[in-house]
Write an enzyme that holds these catalytic residues in place. Sequence first.
Site, PDB file in Angstrom:
ATOM      1  N   GLY A 143      39.982  34.294  58.424  1.00 52.44           N
ATOM      2  CA  GLY A 143      39.650  33.040  57.751  1.00 52.44           C
ATOM      3  C   GLY A 143      38.444  33.150  56.844  1.00 52.44           C
ATOM      4  O   GLY A 143      37.929  32.143  56.376  1.00 52.44           O
ATOM      5  N   SER A 145      38.624  35.046  54.098  1.00 51.65           N
ATOM      6  CA  SER A 145      39.212  35.310  52.798  1.00 51.65           C
ATOM      7  C   SER A 145      39.168  36.767  52.356  1.00 51.65           C
ATOM      8  O   SER A 145      38.906  37.061  51.197  1.00 51.65           O
ATOM      9  CB  SER A 145      38.521  34.427  51.756  1.00 51.65           C
ATOM     10  OG  SER A 145      39.338  34.232  50.663  1.00 51.65           O
ATOM     11  N   ASP A 190      39.279  30.048  47.258  1.00 55.00           N
ATOM     12  CA  ASP A 190      38.814  31.378  47.668  1.00 55.00           C
ATOM     13  C   ASP A 190      38.456  32.234  46.458  1.00 55.00           C
ATOM     14  O   ASP A 190      37.428  32.913  46.439  1.00 55.00           O
ATOM     15  CB  ASP A 190      39.894  32.083  48.497  1.00 55.00           C
ATOM     16  CG  ASP A 190      40.295  31.284  49.726  1.00 55.00           C
ATOM     17  OD1 ASP A 190      39.537  30.369  50.102  1.00 55.00           O
ATOM     18  OD2 ASP A 190      41.356  31.558  50.301  1.00 55.00           O
ATOM     19  N   LYS A 234      47.944  34.821  56.787  1.00 58.16           N
ATOM     20  CA  LYS A 234      48.357  33.622  56.062  1.00 58.16           C
ATOM     21  C   LYS A 234      49.732  33.751  55.412  1.00 58.16           C
ATOM     22  O   LYS A 234      50.558  32.852  55.498  1.00 58.16           O
ATOM     23  CB  LYS A 234      47.287  33.332  55.000  1.00 58.16           C
ATOM     24  CG  LYS A 234      47.330  31.971  54.399  1.00 58.16           C
ATOM     25  CD  LYS A 234      46.033  31.619  53.684  1.00 58.16           C
ATOM     26  CE  LYS A 234      45.616  32.601  52.620  1.00 58.16           C
ATOM     27  NZ  LYS A 234      44.373  32.213  51.956  1.00 58.16           N
TER      28      LYS A 234
END
Length: 458
Positions: A143, A145, A190, A234
């Site tokens: 999380g 990125s 991001d 993701k």
Amino acid sequence: MAAEDPATRRVQVAEHPRLLKLKEMFNSKFGSTPKFYVRAPGRVNIIGEHIDYCGYSVLPMAVEQDMLIAVGPVKTQTLQLANTDPLYPDFSTTANNICIDKTQPLWHNYFLCGFKGIQEHFGLTQLPGMNCLVDGNIPPSSGLSSSSALVCCAGLVTLTVLGMRLSKVELAEICAKSERYIGTEGGGMDQSISFLAEEGTAKLIEFSPLRATDVKLPSGAVFVIANSCVEMNKAATSHFNVRVMECRLAAKVLAKHKGLQWDKVLRLEEVQSELGISLEEMLLVTEDALHAEPYSREEICKCLGISLEELRTQILSPNTQGELTFKLYQRAKHVYSEAARVLQFKQVCEAAPDNAVQLLGELMNQSHRSCRDMYECSCPELDQLVDICRKFGAKGSRLTGAGWGGCTVSLVPADTLSSFLASVHEAYYQGNMSRLAREKHSLFATKPGGGALVFLEA
């Protein structure tokens, strides 16, 4: 706002252990010296989760961890990628024939996204080859990125090899768009913070048009990242893309309810803009127009006055075709309330009252509750970790990033940092061997870092 090109900095490689090690590994791997290096940071989103792709502003900061790539252009048209981590195998392809397999979220595909984004932006058919050695110290699937940082790094690598120029804003927009080659329907936060970040300040990132505003964080408190050690890839899960579609459907149903041209609406922010009302009023509209029970596909068709075939072919994305029900009320309620919390967070930072840390912490706590209950993007380990962080003195704690695993971010008074870290270590990591093995990269205080840049050897 930093709209200029990414910086280029001359460095003495011998004075930077990580660069020196990367240079030596590159030489050993490819038999030559890198011509330049590029770094792009990961990020922690302080507040504003799952709202960038709905059109709303977010409030991230870059972390000090980053993706670092050593680059050597070659005379052939071969693109060779290697990674310092043996978990990630080498990859080689022709620079003019880039194929990205959406079904396989392999590490090199994220590099190819950034590469292809620059290629398509300039409409190039012939690209030079290059040797690249990648070194990342952002924990993967946490999380923070790491995947988007690799896309951004690859975009800047490709631009630099071509000798072309783009502003940070243009690069961020290209990289956000190009990450969709791998099937991730993100909103651009991001990539934006990876390019637009500046040391010492968080950023309010706004979209359409993309811009970044400094947000001075309160003195006397630090942000602590704690990794749940539950990995969430993701692009390999449908959760994320289903939420994107639920938000889109909620926007269309709300627009139809208010007599707007719903078929042109894609984002929840567009409904608010069209109606010209506040976020608080949008929450009232949501209460009035949507029900808490999940909507079947048939009910959505009835609301919009369309056929099932039209829903499937004109609205649902390829990866949401199999979904039978959608929670519209919960997703819209999260988005509008979270968007309001972002603005409140910025206002508190600007006003800097004596109880700023307390107020900001409460907004972070509200955000986590909404992510857990309304957006349903938490998991038991994240909830446990948030509870532990609050128990041991965090004024606010919440999941950060997409969720379903990954990290928490906590606001901790600076004078209690040491005892906080020790207590969280004992309560969450110590009794679990797999967590303990990863703890060095899993529990740390961070401060706002700088954005992507190019290093040249001095």
